[in-house]
Every structure is written in structure tokens, then in C-alpha cells.
Scaffold this motif. Structure first.
Motif, PDB file in Angstrom:
ATOM      1  N   ALA A 116      36.318 -32.761  10.201  1.00 33.68           N
ATOM      2  CA  ALA A 116      37.611 -32.946  10.867  1.00 33.68           C
ATOM      3  C   ALA A 116      38.462 -31.686  10.808  1.00 33.68           C
ATOM      4  N   ALA A 117      38.267 -30.873   9.788  1.00 34.23           N
ATOM      5  CA  ALA A 117      39.047 -29.645   9.647  1.00 34.23           C
ATOM      6  C   ALA A 117      38.516 -28.507  10.509  1.00 34.23           C
ATOM      7  N   THR A 149      35.300 -21.399   5.607  1.00 33.69           N
ATOM      8  CA  THR A 149      36.491 -21.613   4.799  1.00 33.69           C
ATOM      9  C   THR A 149      36.110 -21.724   3.323  1.00 33.69           C
ATOM     10  N   LEU A 150      37.115 -21.694   2.468  1.00 35.98           N
ATOM     11  CA  LEU A 150      36.881 -21.846   1.034  1.00 35.98           C
ATOM     12  C   LEU A 150      36.220 -23.182   0.729  1.00 35.98           C
ATOM     13  N   ASP A 151      36.700 -24.259   1.371  1.00 35.77           N
ATOM     14  CA  ASP A 151      36.114 -25.586   1.142  1.00 35.77           C
ATOM     15  C   ASP A 151      34.666 -25.647   1.630  1.00 35.77           C
ATOM     16  N   HIS A 155      31.303 -26.385  -0.526  1.00 32.71           N
ATOM     17  CA  HIS A 155      30.387 -27.466  -0.151  1.00 32.71           C
ATOM     18  C   HIS A 155      28.941 -26.984  -0.116  1.00 32.71           C
ATOM     19  N   VAL A 156      28.712 -25.813   0.467  1.00 31.25           N
ATOM     20  CA  VAL A 156      27.353 -25.262   0.522  1.00 31.25           C
ATOM     21  C   VAL A 156      26.817 -25.050  -0.893  1.00 31.25           C
ATOM     22  N   GLY A 276      33.692 -16.423   2.150  1.00 33.06           N
ATOM     23  CA  GLY A 276      33.604 -16.852   3.537  1.00 33.06           C
ATOM     24  C   GLY A 276      33.282 -15.762   4.525  1.00 33.06           C
ATOM     25  N   ASP A 277      33.327 -14.495   4.099  1.00 33.33           N
ATOM     26  CA  ASP A 277      32.985 -13.392   5.004  1.00 33.33           C
ATOM     27  C   ASP A 277      31.489 -13.382   5.283  1.00 33.33           C
TER      28      ASP A 277
END
Length: 326
Positions: A116-117, A149-151, A155-156, A276-277
């Protein structure tokens, strides 16, 4: 004495060389709506052992497992619908399945929050992405900052952590395992069964920023480097491979470590990404030959742990189905 469950009994029969008895046991339980048996039979159909490989059968069985209350089965059914395994790909239908699973499954609910984000089109492709900054024109090396993203990075890493194993090679003659001579790290691969819809969406984002089709990419590989570990100078192309690895995408999943930069000695370039880069580079020449200048190294980590994920992108579509779940 605790009696083993149906799936454990099936595994015991397989280990004893009684494959048909195992199949009969699991099929019978599946016909009676047993969620674990339905899920196990689906996995057997995915890998073609000890039953014939059939993605269509697996997809139907994952659906039935989910309906019987098997949470992992419901999530995997959503993945199959999203990626088009065993039937038509349908992103909106996959999201609807995930929504349904999220009512009773916190894991599915968290996946739905992450989706959703994301800024996605109705078909699940990214609506926008970060600009690509060139580091080198020849060979082509570029950076996409904050691709994840950070989230998403967390998660990964969380999905991968329980599956991590030391990097090894197997002697083709003796069959003995030995430490990998080039890569000293722990790693895992998030294949079609190990991944979730979030990983598939991230794979689509990598495809978009690299200008490739998602079907060209290998499953996402995740690597963890402890202090002193490294990936020595190497090339990502595979000897004698027709469907070559033409491009590599590496995404940095964490910070809080020292060292570990990605180095390209031939062009005197190093890159150390923030969380995230992504660094993207082309491994081949215009004629398809190996571009030796794209040899690179993951320099030793000197403090903390470094987490990255890598997607190798092939010339043509890549079949990811030869991988068993870890």
C-alpha cells in the motif's frame, strides 16, 4: 508418544524409499481438505518430485490450502497469481487474495501494508522511480538512490535471515563441499516459492529502473557479510552461457558497518551505498561479449554487518523454477 503429522509421515515414507505410499498418503489427506497436505502436495507439483511437475496443479492446491486455513498456502497462492505461475498473471486479483489472507494472518497484513505504501499502477508496475545517476559511461555504471525504502530493505533482510547459509562450492568430481574461494559471506536466494508479493513488486521496480523486463531477472539473491568477509574481484558473466547475465543490480539493505564498498578497479571507481541505494552496471559489450572492465569486488567489511541484495538480469527470460525451498 507424539504421533508425527501427515506431512512428517509422508517425508518418512519418502526417506524409506516408499514414494508411492507417500503420495497415496498425502493425496488422500489432501482430498479430505487437510491444509498441510494440500500445501505439501502443491510443493511436490512445483518441483516435480515425487509427482509430475505441474504449476497449474500447484496453483489450484495452494488455493485450496489457503481456503483450508493454511496461511503460507494462501500467501503463496497470491504470489502465483501475481507472477502468472500455472495460470494468468493478475495483479489486482493477487492483491484481493492478500487482502483476504490479511484478515487472519499478520504476515499477510504486513505485506499488504508495504504494498500500500508503494506507488504502483493498477497492473502492479511502478508509477515512478528515482533518477539514474551515471558513474561511468563505458562501461555503463549508474546509481539509483533510495530505490528501496527503509521498511522494504528491512523486509528483504528479515525474509532472508532464517534461510542464510555459508557460501560454498561443490567439487564436480568428489561432490565435497568447500568454502567459496571468491565470496566469503552467507547468502540465500528468494525464488518463486521463497518470495512474497512484496519481493515481486521490488523485482518489478528493479526491472523498471534498469530498463529491462521483470522476466529477464534471476530470483533476488541476498548476501550478508561479517567483518573480514568480502567478494573478491570477479565478473558476473557466466562462462559458456548463452542467456548471459548482461546487467547487475545491487541494492544496499543496511548501514551501520564500515568498509564493504563496491569497487571497479578498471575504471578507478568505488561506491558505498546508503540504505536502499542501488548500483546498476552492464556486464557485456554491445556485441554480447564479456566486458572485462566491469569486473568488480565487494571490499572487506571492517566493522558491523553488510547486507545487500543482487538481481542478475539475463539477455532473455530466465526460468527460476529449478530452485528448491531452503
Amino acid at each position: 508418544m507424539i504421533r508425527p503429522n501427515i506431512v512428517e509421515q509422508g517425508h518418512a515414507l519418502l526417506a524409506a524409499g516408499r514414494a508411492q505410499a507417500a503420495v497415496d498418503l498425502i493425496v488422500d489427506a489432501a482430498k479430505r481438505g487437510h491444509g498441510e497436505a494440500l500445501h505439501e502436495l502443491a510443493l511436490w507439483h512445483v518441483f516435480g518430485d515425487p509427482v509430475p511437475r505441474s504449476f497449474a496443479a500447484a496453483r489450484a492446491l495452494f488455493e485450496k490450502a489457503g481456503a483450508a486455513g493454511h496461511k503460507a498456502g494462501a500467501r503463496t497462492h497470491a504470489v502465483f497469481v501475481a507472477i502468472g505461475a500455472g495460470g494468468r498473471a493478475d495483479w489486482p486479483a493477487a492483491l484481493a487474495l492478500l487482502d483476504q489472507a490479511a484478515r487472519h494472518d499478520p504476515v499477510a497484513a504486513r505485506q499488504r501494508e508495504l504494498i500500500a505504501a508503494m506507488k504502483l499502477k493498477p497492473d502492479g508496475t511502478p508509477a515512478a522511480g528515482p533518477p539514474v545517476e551515471p558513474l561511468s559511461a563505458s562501461p555503463k555504471v549508474a546509481v539509483a538512490r533510495a530505490l528501496f525504502t527503509l521498511d522494504e530493505c528491512a523486509h528483504v533482510a528479515a525474509l532472508s535471515a532464517p534461510r542464510m547459509t555459508p557460501s560454498i562450492v561443490v567439487d564436480s568430481v568428489t561432490g565435497r563441499e568447500a568454502p567459496h574461494p571468491i565470496r566469503t559471506s552467507d547468502g540465500t536466494v528468494l525464488g518463486p516459492i521463497q518470495q512474497d508479493i512484496v519481493i515481486h513488486a521490488l523485482d518489478r521496480r528493479i526491472a523498471a529502473v534498469s530498463g529491462t523486463r521483470v522476466e529477464q531477472g534471476e530470483p533476488l539473491s541476498v548476501l550478508r557479510y561479517a567483518p573480514g568477509q568480502q567478494y573478491r574481484l570477479h565478473h558476473d558473466c557466466l562462462p559458456g552461457e548463452v542467456n548471459q547475465r548482461v546487467m547487475t543490480a545491487i541494492i544496499y539493505l543496511n548501514d551501520g558497518y564500515e568498509g564493504g564498498a563496491t569497487q571497479f578497479p578498471a575504471i578507478d571507481t568505488e561506491f558505498r551505498g546508503e540504505v536502499g541505494d542501488a548500483i546498476l552496471f552492464v556486464n557485456t559489450l554491445p556485441d554480447g561479449g564479456v566486458d572485462e572492465r566491469s569486473r568488480h569486488a565487494g571490499l572487506p567489511v571492517t566493522r558491523g554487518e553488510k547486507w545487500i541484495c543482487t538481481r542478475w538480469i539475463r539477455t532473455r527470460d530466465f526460468d527460476p523454477w529449478g530452485m528448491r525451498p531452503a
